[in-house]
Motif scaffolding. Structure first.
Motif, PDB file in Angstrom:
ATOM      1  N   ILE A 172      37.340  34.733  -0.146  1.00  0.00           N
ATOM      2  CA  ILE A 172      37.212  35.102   1.196  1.00  0.00           C
ATOM      3  C   ILE A 172      37.915  36.385   1.779  1.00  0.00           C
ATOM      4  CG2 ILE A 172      36.953  32.575   1.986  1.00  0.00           C
ATOM      5  CD1 ILE A 172      39.759  32.814   3.036  1.00  0.00           C
ATOM      6  N   VAL A 173      37.304  36.841   2.865  1.00  0.00           N
ATOM      7  CA  VAL A 173      38.241  38.101   3.454  1.00  0.00           C
ATOM      8  C   VAL A 173      38.919  37.679   4.748  1.00  0.00           C
ATOM      9  CG1 VAL A 173      37.908  40.449   4.508  1.00  0.00           C
ATOM     10  CG2 VAL A 173      36.590  39.484   2.511  1.00  0.00           C
ATOM     11  N   LEU A 174      39.928  37.915   5.125  1.00  0.00           N
ATOM     12  CA  LEU A 174      40.669  37.566   6.176  1.00  0.00           C
ATOM     13  C   LEU A 174      41.581  38.764   6.831  1.00  0.00           C
ATOM     14  CD1 LEU A 174      44.101  36.994   5.428  1.00  0.00           C
ATOM     15  CD2 LEU A 174      42.924  34.945   4.346  1.00  0.00           C
ATOM     16  N   ALA A 175      41.948  38.660   8.008  1.00  0.00           N
ATOM     17  CA  ALA A 175      42.590  39.687   8.652  1.00  0.00           C
ATOM     18  C   ALA A 175      44.241  39.438   8.906  1.00  0.00           C
ATOM     19  CB  ALA A 175      42.061  40.298   9.803  1.00  0.00           C
ATOM     20  N   GLU A 176      45.161  40.324   8.370  1.00  0.00           N
ATOM     21  CA  GLU A 176      46.358  39.874   8.818  1.00  0.00           C
ATOM     22  C   GLU A 176      47.276  41.151   9.128  1.00  0.00           C
ATOM     23  OE1 GLU A 176      47.972  38.168   5.141  1.00  0.00           O
ATOM     24  OE2 GLU A 176      47.691  36.004   5.865  1.00  0.00           O
ATOM     25  N   ARG A 177      47.842  41.173  10.303  1.00  0.00           N
ATOM     26  CA  ARG A 177      48.431  42.327  10.815  1.00  0.00           C
ATOM     27  C   ARG A 177      47.449  43.720  10.947  1.00  0.00           C
ATOM     28  NH1 ARG A 177      52.159  39.814   7.513  1.00  0.00           N
ATOM     29  NH2 ARG A 177      53.777  38.713   8.578  1.00  0.00           N
ATOM     30  N   GLY A 178      46.531  43.257  11.182  1.00  0.00           N
ATOM     31  CA  GLY A 178      45.340  44.372  11.396  1.00  0.00           C
ATOM     32  C   GLY A 178      44.647  44.887  10.125  1.00  0.00           C
ATOM     33  N   GLU A 179      45.155  44.283   9.194  1.00  0.00           N
ATOM     34  CA  GLU A 179      44.256  44.645   7.805  1.00  0.00           C
ATOM     35  C   GLU A 179      43.577  43.441   7.162  1.00  0.00           C
ATOM     36  OE1 GLU A 179      47.672  46.068   5.180  1.00  0.00           O
ATOM     37  OE2 GLU A 179      47.963  47.960   6.432  1.00  0.00           O
ATOM     38  N   CYS A 203      37.812  33.546   8.978  1.00  0.00           N
ATOM     39  CA  CYS A 203      37.330  34.405   7.644  1.00  0.00           C
ATOM     40  C   CYS A 203      35.998  34.773   7.459  1.00  0.00           C
ATOM     41  CB  CYS A 203      38.095  33.706   6.265  1.00  0.00           C
ATOM     42  SG  CYS A 203      37.111  32.131   6.003  1.00  0.00           S
ATOM     43  N   VAL A 204      35.899  35.271   6.447  1.00  0.00           N
ATOM     44  CA  VAL A 204      34.246  35.660   5.831  1.00  0.00           C
ATOM     45  C   VAL A 204      34.355  35.274   4.202  1.00  0.00           C
ATOM     46  CG1 VAL A 204      32.491  37.502   5.424  1.00  0.00           C
ATOM     47  CG2 VAL A 204      33.854  37.575   7.616  1.00  0.00           C
ATOM     48  N   PHE A 205      32.997  34.454   4.129  1.00  0.00           N
ATOM     49  CA  PHE A 205      33.148  34.023   2.561  1.00  0.00           C
ATOM     50  C   PHE A 205      32.393  35.212   2.046  1.00  0.00           C
ATOM     51  CE2 PHE A 205      34.370  30.084   4.132  1.00  0.00           C
ATOM     52  CZ  PHE A 205      34.244  29.107   2.881  1.00  0.00           C
ATOM     53  N   LEU A 206      32.714  35.526   0.739  1.00  0.00           N
ATOM     54  CA  LEU A 206      31.950  36.596  -0.054  1.00  0.00           C
ATOM     55  C   LEU A 206      30.981  36.024  -0.661  1.00  0.00           C
ATOM     56  CD1 LEU A 206      34.749  38.202   0.185  1.00  0.00           C
ATOM     57  CD2 LEU A 206      34.582  39.007  -2.110  1.00  0.00           C
ATOM     58  N   SER A 207      29.745  36.253  -0.525  1.00  0.00           N
ATOM     59  CA  SER A 207      28.282  35.742  -0.964  1.00  0.00           C
ATOM     60  C   SER A 207      27.340  36.935  -0.870  1.00  0.00           C
ATOM     61  CB  SER A 207      27.771  34.929  -0.075  1.00  0.00           C
ATOM     62  OG  SER A 207      26.733  34.262  -0.292  1.00  0.00           O
ATOM     63  N   ASP A 208      26.279  36.655  -2.088  1.00  0.00           N
ATOM     64  CA  ASP A 208      25.067  37.448  -1.915  1.00  0.00           C
ATOM     65  C   ASP A 208      23.767  36.528  -1.625  1.00  0.00           C
ATOM     66  OD1 ASP A 208      25.726  40.005  -2.875  1.00  0.00           O
ATOM     67  OD2 ASP A 208      26.318  38.987  -4.629  1.00  0.00           O
ATOM     68  N   GLY A 209      24.258  35.241  -1.142  1.00  0.00           N
ATOM     69  CA  GLY A 209      22.957  34.317  -0.784  1.00  0.00           C
ATOM     70  C   GLY A 209      23.132  33.006  -0.869  1.00  0.00           C
ATOM     71  N   PHE A 210      22.426  32.153  -0.611  1.00  0.00           N
ATOM     72  CA  PHE A 210      22.775  30.568  -0.662  1.00  0.00           C
ATOM     73  C   PHE A 210      21.434  29.688  -1.127  1.00  0.00           C
ATOM     74  CE2 PHE A 210      21.476  31.206   3.497  1.00  0.00           C
ATOM     75  CZ  PHE A 210      20.896  30.355   4.041  1.00  0.00           C
ATOM     76  N   TYR A 211      21.598  28.734  -1.376  1.00  0.00           N
ATOM     77  CA  TYR A 211      20.531  27.693  -1.685  1.00  0.00           C
ATOM     78  C   TYR A 211      20.647  26.487  -0.805  1.00  0.00           C
ATOM     79  CZ  TYR A 211      21.247  29.867  -6.623  1.00  0.00           C
ATOM     80  OH  TYR A 211      21.647  30.659  -7.508  1.00  0.00           O
ATOM     81  N   GLU A 212      19.193  26.286  -0.510  1.00  0.00           N
ATOM     82  CA  GLU A 212      19.022  25.256   0.188  1.00  0.00           C
ATOM     83  C   GLU A 212      17.837  24.287  -0.312  1.00  0.00           C
ATOM     84  OE1 GLU A 212      20.035  22.470   2.032  1.00  0.00           O
ATOM     85  OE2 GLU A 212      21.128  23.988   3.123  1.00  0.00           O
ATOM     86  N   TRP A 213      17.633  22.976   0.294  1.00  0.00           N
ATOM     87  CA  TRP A 213      16.748  22.246  -0.428  1.00  0.00           C
ATOM     88  C   TRP A 213      16.026  21.660   0.629  1.00  0.00           C
ATOM     89  CZ3 TRP A 213      21.273  23.335  -2.589  1.00  0.00           C
ATOM     90  CH2 TRP A 213      21.468  23.298  -3.917  1.00  0.00           C
ATOM     91  N   ARG A 214      14.624  21.758   0.309  1.00  0.00           N
ATOM     92  CA  ARG A 214      13.505  21.339   1.237  1.00  0.00           C
ATOM     93  C   ARG A 214      13.338  19.825   0.589  1.00  0.00           C
ATOM     94  NH1 ARG A 214       8.716  23.151   4.078  1.00  0.00           N
ATOM     95  NH2 ARG A 214       7.164  21.649   4.108  1.00  0.00           N
ATOM     96  N   ARG A 215      13.409  19.144   1.602  1.00  0.00           N
ATOM     97  CA  ARG A 215      13.263  17.338   1.495  1.00  0.00           C
ATOM     98  C   ARG A 215      12.153  16.953   2.001  1.00  0.00           C
ATOM     99  NH1 ARG A 215      18.603  14.326   3.476  1.00  0.00           N
ATOM    100  NH2 ARG A 215      18.248  15.953   5.133  1.00  0.00           N
TER     101      ARG A 215
END
Length: 253
Positions: A40-47, A94-106
């Motif tokens: 993940i990416v997070l911010a602390e003290r402006g960084e 925070c922000v999760f590092l990702s390039d995409g996700f999966y989902e299932w059509r039921r």
């Protein structure tokens, strides 16, 4: 809901995109599953900073995680109301590092139900910025675990043909205010978590091998054919994707 995602691009692409100071080197992962360590990416003290956390949120007030439900997603509609997330939405976004996700059509019910996996990516191939909340959980024995959950919202038109929920995918100009817990209040932050424009996404069916979290490799992300699902407007109500199973995980959401 979001129960599986992929991290494919070179670590330097993510570092340049998010601007964190660390220089982590991590391999591509094509079947990231709950309870695993996730970046993940997070911010602390402006960084901005890179951090590995457990995908599965544990609230700070929790005394014993034994028997506690696995929280991988947090509904934006109730994010401000639930005690589970109240501190995190104010102070630990925070922000999760990702390039995409999966989902299932039921489709169907009971023994006749089928689940077809789809891979969802950004059409411009940029990193997909999932909004998230994180928490540092302290055990009675002094142990510490950094944990996180992905914020979800209602599906946009593209996703609605597969599922009724999707991750809150932040636009590039929304990342800074989302991470800035000092300058952006919880109500303003929650307002950033909305269905992304349809044109941001591509959606393709993939191999059922992604169903098993033990499977890995680039082959999982190869589209099976090129035809996506029918637009939601063309699907009879009885055949539309079933409602999100987040509701079955308890009232914490």
């Amino acid at each position: 809901m979001c129960g599986r995602f992929l991290i494919q691009q070179d670590p330097n692409v993510f570092r340049a995109f998010y601007g964190y100071a660390e220089q982590p080197n991590f391999p591509p992962r094509y079947n990231v599953a709950p309870t695993q360590p996730v970046p993940i990416v997070l911010a602390e003290r402006g960084e901005r900073h890179f951090r590995l956390v457990r995908w599965g949120f544990l609230p700070g007030w929790l005394k014993d995680p034994k028997g506690f439900p696995l929280i991988i997603n947090a509904r934006v509609e109730t994010l401000l109301e639930k005690a589970t997330f109240r501190g995190a939405i104010r102070h630990r976004r925070c922000v999760f590092l990702s390039d995409g996700f999966y989902e299932w059509r039921r489709e169907g019910t009971g023994k006749t139900m089928t689940r077809t996996p789809y891979m969802i990516r950004r059409a411009d191939a940029a990193p997909m910025a999932f909004a998230g909340v994180w928490e540092n959980w302290l055990g009675a024995d002094g142990s510490e675990i950094d944990t996180a959950a992905i914020v979800t919202t209602g599906a946009n038109g593209t996703m609605a043909a597969v599922h009724d929920r999707m991750p809150a995918i932040l636009s590039p100009d929304a990342i800074e205010p989302w991470l800035d817990h000092l300058g952006t209040g919880p109500e303003e932050a929650a307002a950033l978590c909305r269905p992304c424009p349809d044109e941001w996404l591509t959606l393709n069916p993939v191999s059922a091998r992604v169903n098993d979290a033990r499977n890995e490799g680039a082959g999982l992300a190869v589209p099976v054919g090129r035809a996506g699902p029918a637009p939601i407007a063309n699907i009879p109500p009885k055949d539309r994707p079933r409602s999100s199973d987040e509701d079955a995980q308890g009232t914490l959401f």
